[in-house]
Motif scaffolding. Structure first.
Motif, PDB file in Angstrom:
ATOM      1  N   SER A 159     -41.964  54.451 -32.361  1.00  0.00           N
ATOM      2  CA  SER A 159     -41.908  54.389 -33.816  1.00  0.00           C
ATOM      3  C   SER A 159     -43.305  54.270 -34.415  1.00  0.00           C
ATOM      4  O   SER A 159     -43.635  54.921 -35.413  1.00  0.00           O
ATOM      5  N   ALA A 160     -44.151  53.443 -33.792  1.00  0.00           N
ATOM      6  CA  ALA A 160     -45.526  53.299 -34.284  1.00  0.00           C
ATOM      7  C   ALA A 160     -46.292  54.601 -34.164  1.00  0.00           C
ATOM      8  O   ALA A 160     -47.090  54.957 -35.041  1.00  0.00           O
ATOM      9  N   SER A 161     -46.048  55.349 -33.089  1.00  0.00           N
ATOM     10  CA  SER A 161     -46.721  56.637 -32.912  1.00  0.00           C
ATOM     11  C   SER A 161     -46.289  57.628 -33.990  1.00  0.00           C
ATOM     12  O   SER A 161     -47.112  58.367 -34.538  1.00  0.00           O
ATOM     13  N   ARG A 162     -44.983  57.643 -34.311  1.00  0.00           N
ATOM     14  CA  ARG A 162     -44.517  58.540 -35.377  1.00  0.00           C
ATOM     15  C   ARG A 162     -45.130  58.163 -36.717  1.00  0.00           C
ATOM     16  O   ARG A 162     -45.548  59.040 -37.489  1.00  0.00           O
ATOM     17  N   ASP A 163     -45.193  56.859 -36.992  1.00  0.00           N
ATOM     18  CA  ASP A 163     -45.794  56.427 -38.251  1.00  0.00           C
ATOM     19  C   ASP A 163     -47.268  56.805 -38.313  1.00  0.00           C
ATOM     20  O   ASP A 163     -47.767  57.256 -39.358  1.00  0.00           O
ATOM     21  N   ALA A 164     -47.968  56.616 -37.190  1.00  0.00           N
ATOM     22  CA  ALA A 164     -49.394  56.965 -37.162  1.00  0.00           C
ATOM     23  C   ALA A 164     -49.587  58.464 -37.373  1.00  0.00           C
ATOM     24  O   ALA A 164     -50.519  58.888 -38.066  1.00  0.00           O
ATOM     25  N   LEU A 165     -48.691  59.271 -36.775  1.00  0.00           N
ATOM     26  CA  LEU A 165     -48.785  60.717 -36.957  1.00  0.00           C
ATOM     27  C   LEU A 165     -48.547  61.097 -38.415  1.00  0.00           C
ATOM     28  O   LEU A 165     -49.249  61.955 -38.974  1.00  0.00           O
ATOM     29  N   GLN A 166     -47.576  60.451 -39.040  1.00  0.00           N
ATOM     30  CA  GLN A 166     -47.302  60.729 -40.460  1.00  0.00           C
ATOM     31  C   GLN A 166     -48.489  60.336 -41.334  1.00  0.00           C
ATOM     32  O   GLN A 166     -48.854  61.067 -42.257  1.00  0.00           O
ATOM     33  N   PHE A 167     -49.094  59.193 -41.021  1.00  0.00           N
ATOM     34  CA  PHE A 167     -50.272  58.770 -41.787  1.00  0.00           C
ATOM     35  C   PHE A 167     -51.426  59.753 -41.587  1.00  0.00           C
ATOM     36  O   PHE A 167     -52.164  60.056 -42.534  1.00  0.00           O
ATOM     37  N   THR A 168     -51.573  60.226 -40.356  1.00  0.00           N
ATOM     38  CA  THR A 168     -52.643  61.199 -40.091  1.00  0.00           C
ATOM     39  C   THR A 168     -52.416  62.486 -40.862  1.00  0.00           C
ATOM     40  O   THR A 168     -53.353  63.058 -41.445  1.00  0.00           O
ATOM     41  N   GLU A 169     -51.165  62.963 -40.860  1.00  0.00           N
ATOM     42  CA  GLU A 169     -50.847  64.174 -41.610  1.00  0.00           C
ATOM     43  C   GLU A 169     -51.072  63.971 -43.100  1.00  0.00           C
ATOM     44  O   GLU A 169     -51.595  64.853 -43.799  1.00  0.00           O
ATOM     45  N   ALA A 170     -50.663  62.799 -43.602  1.00  0.00           N
ATOM     46  CA  ALA A 170     -50.859  62.522 -45.025  1.00  0.00           C
ATOM     47  C   ALA A 170     -52.346  62.466 -45.375  1.00  0.00           C
ATOM     48  O   ALA A 170     -52.766  62.985 -46.418  1.00  0.00           O
ATOM     49  N   GLU A 171     -53.134  61.860 -44.491  1.00  0.00           N
ATOM     50  CA  GLU A 171     -54.578  61.803 -44.741  1.00  0.00           C
ATOM     51  C   GLU A 171     -55.188  63.199 -44.718  1.00  0.00           C
ATOM     52  O   GLU A 171     -56.037  63.529 -45.555  1.00  0.00           O
ATOM     53  N   ARG A 172     -54.727  64.049 -43.775  1.00  0.00           N
ATOM     54  CA  ARG A 172     -55.246  65.417 -43.705  1.00  0.00           C
ATOM     55  C   ARG A 172     -54.873  66.201 -44.962  1.00  0.00           C
ATOM     56  O   ARG A 172     -55.705  66.930 -45.527  1.00  0.00           O
ATOM     57  N   GLU A 173     -53.628  66.038 -45.405  1.00  0.00           N
ATOM     58  CA  GLU A 173     -53.208  66.738 -46.617  1.00  0.00           C
ATOM     59  C   GLU A 173     -53.986  66.252 -47.836  1.00  0.00           C
ATOM     60  O   GLU A 173     -54.368  67.056 -48.695  1.00  0.00           O
ATOM     61  N   ALA A 174     -54.225  64.937 -47.899  1.00  0.00           N
ATOM     62  CA  ALA A 174     -54.997  64.408 -49.022  1.00  0.00           C
ATOM     63  C   ALA A 174     -56.427  64.938 -49.006  1.00  0.00           C
ATOM     64  O   ALA A 174     -56.998  65.279 -50.058  1.00  0.00           O
ATOM     65  N   THR A 175     -57.002  65.027 -47.803  1.00  0.00           N
ATOM     66  CA  THR A 175     -58.365  65.558 -47.689  1.00  0.00           C
ATOM     67  C   THR A 175     -58.406  67.017 -48.097  1.00  0.00           C
ATOM     68  O   THR A 175     -59.322  67.458 -48.819  1.00  0.00           O
ATOM     69  N   ASN A 176     -57.408  67.796 -47.635  1.00  0.00           N
ATOM     70  CA  ASN A 176     -57.364  69.214 -48.005  1.00  0.00           C
ATOM     71  C   ASN A 176     -57.174  69.380 -49.509  1.00  0.00           C
ATOM     72  O   ASN A 176     -57.780  70.261 -50.132  1.00  0.00           O
ATOM     73  N   TRP A 177     -56.317  68.525 -50.091  1.00  0.00           N
ATOM     74  CA  TRP A 177     -56.094  68.604 -51.540  1.00  0.00           C
ATOM     75  C   TRP A 177     -57.369  68.290 -52.297  1.00  0.00           C
ATOM     76  O   TRP A 177     -57.723  68.970 -53.270  1.00  0.00           O
ATOM     77  N   GLN A 178     -58.078  67.252 -51.841  1.00  0.00           N
ATOM     78  CA  GLN A 178     -59.316  66.882 -52.514  1.00  0.00           C
ATOM     79  C   GLN A 178     -60.348  68.003 -52.391  1.00  0.00           C
ATOM     80  O   GLN A 178     -61.052  68.320 -53.363  1.00  0.00           O
ATOM     81  N   ALA A 179     -60.430  68.611 -51.186  1.00  0.00           N
ATOM     82  CA  ALA A 179     -61.378  69.712 -51.006  1.00  0.00           C
ATOM     83  C   ALA A 179     -61.024  70.894 -51.899  1.00  0.00           C
ATOM     84  O   ALA A 179     -61.911  71.540 -52.482  1.00  0.00           O
ATOM     85  N   ALA A 180     -59.708  71.180 -52.017  1.00  0.00           N
ATOM     86  CA  ALA A 180     -59.275  72.287 -52.870  1.00  0.00           C
ATOM     87  C   ALA A 180     -59.603  72.007 -54.331  1.00  0.00           C
ATOM     88  O   ALA A 180     -60.058  72.893 -55.068  1.00  0.00           O
TER      89      ALA A 180
END
Length: 345
Positions: free
Chosen positions: A162-183
């Motif tokens: 469960s912790a691994s899934r949460d960490a993966l979701q946080f990583t994806e969210a951080e990547r999406e936020a970074t991509n959004w900010q770059a865009a």
């Protein structure tokens, strides 16, 4: 991202515990009435443990190996228990080592994400113990401890997953936020660049209009129209523009043609330097055609074509009626130009 305990540490601890149980079995080898079944149980236990802990395997234990482990856990009590005497003076001591061994093997199985098989092995151990020695033996020979080990392994495995899934979701969210900010930063930079370009192009004409209080000659009014159309190109044309294309479009408009540029995002992933050849070809096509309506647009991103250029001349007309004519094709238009410019490699 996966959260977990280092595999080498788990393997080392499991190997130490497994070897410890075998040592206890050898230490009490004189307790059973017949040592041969005990030795046979040790052999199959060591073999199953070695295979379960061998390197190079997937994290999730194969079904066939988990099944073998359950069979081993069923065989060990059947081999050893008949050689033991529950009424032995002084008790059995470590002669019931197989109970802890079953718990260890099933804990390994559970840790490798085969929880159902692990609980099946523990259930077999519990049932055999009750049949062999009664409910009292469940407490007396350490069966409860084996149950607790498997339960803890199951809980920890689920928690880590469960912790691994949460960490993966946080990583994806951080990547999406970074991509959004770059865009957003890219869009802001582009807007500022195009605003500056528009200001540079429009300022002289605006100053002229202000100086003359709007009293412009017909030629100057036409230049205002060309300027307005050029600014519209900067908004709608984007990647279809360079200095040569701008000049070719302006020349075409000055001879009376209507030119429309559409950049629909199909070239966003193409390097700007690689676009020079395609834009040069576009500028030459606009300069060479005598069509009165010229439409250039980008192709979809998955198309081998970069730019499609169409030149139309209204039938029976020598020039476009006005600069702002509707861009929709007319059935009477004659196609003077059809060009597909290949996407740069």
């Amino acid at each position: 991202m996966r959260i977990g305990v280092p595999r080498s540490l788990i393997v080392t601890l499991a190997a130490v515990f497994s070897g410890y149980h075998v040592i206890l079995g050898l230490y009490t080898i004189d307790v059973p009435s017949n040592p041969l079944p005990v030795i046979a149980a040790m052999v199959v236990y060591v073999a199953a443990t070695a295979v379960s802990l061998s390197p190079g395997q997937p994290e999730r234990m194969p079904t066939w190996l988990a099944s073998i482990n359950v069979v081993v856990c069923a065989a060990m009590p059947l081999l050893i228990a008949p050689t033991l005497d529950l009424e032995r003076p002084g008790g059995l001591g470590y002669a019931t080592w197989y109970v802890a061994a079953v718990g260890t093997l099933m804990t390994i199985t559970s840790t490798r994400r085969r929880h159902l098989f692990a609980w099946a092995g523990i259930a077999i151990l519990v049932i055999h113990t009750i049949v062999w020695g009664g409910f009292g033996a469940v407490l007396g020979i350490g069966v409860i401890g084996s149950i607790v080990w498997v339960a803890i392994s199951h809980i920890l495995s689920r928690a880590l997953a469960s912790a691994s899934r949460d960490a993966l979701q946080f990583t994806e969210a951080e990547r999406e936020a970074t991509n959004w900010q770059a865009a957003q930063e890219a869009h802001l930079t582009e807007r500022q660049l195009r605003l500056g370009t528009t200001t540079d192009r429009a300022l002289p004409m605006l100053q002229l209009i202000a100086e003359r209080d709007g009293a412009l000659s017909d030629e100057e009014r036409r230049e205002c129209q060309y300027l307005e159309a050029g600014i519209r190109d900067e908004i709608r044309g984007r990647r279809l523009l360079n200095d040569r294309v701008r000049q070719a479009v302006l020349d075409a408009r000055r001879r009376g043609a209507v030119v429309t540029l559409f950049d629909e995002g199909g070239l966003d992933d193409v390097d700007e330097a690689a676009m020079d050849g395609a834009l040069t070809e576009l500028a030459e096509a606009i300069a060479d055609t005598r069509a009165m309506r010229i439409i250039a647009r980008t192709a979809p991103a998955d198309s081998p074509t970069a730019i499609t250029v169409v030149g139309l001349t209204p039938a029976g007309e020598s020039s476009a009626s006005e600069l702002g004519r509707d861009d929709e094709d007319d059935d009477d238009d004659e196609v003077d130009l059809w060009l597909e410019i290949a996407k740069p490699e």
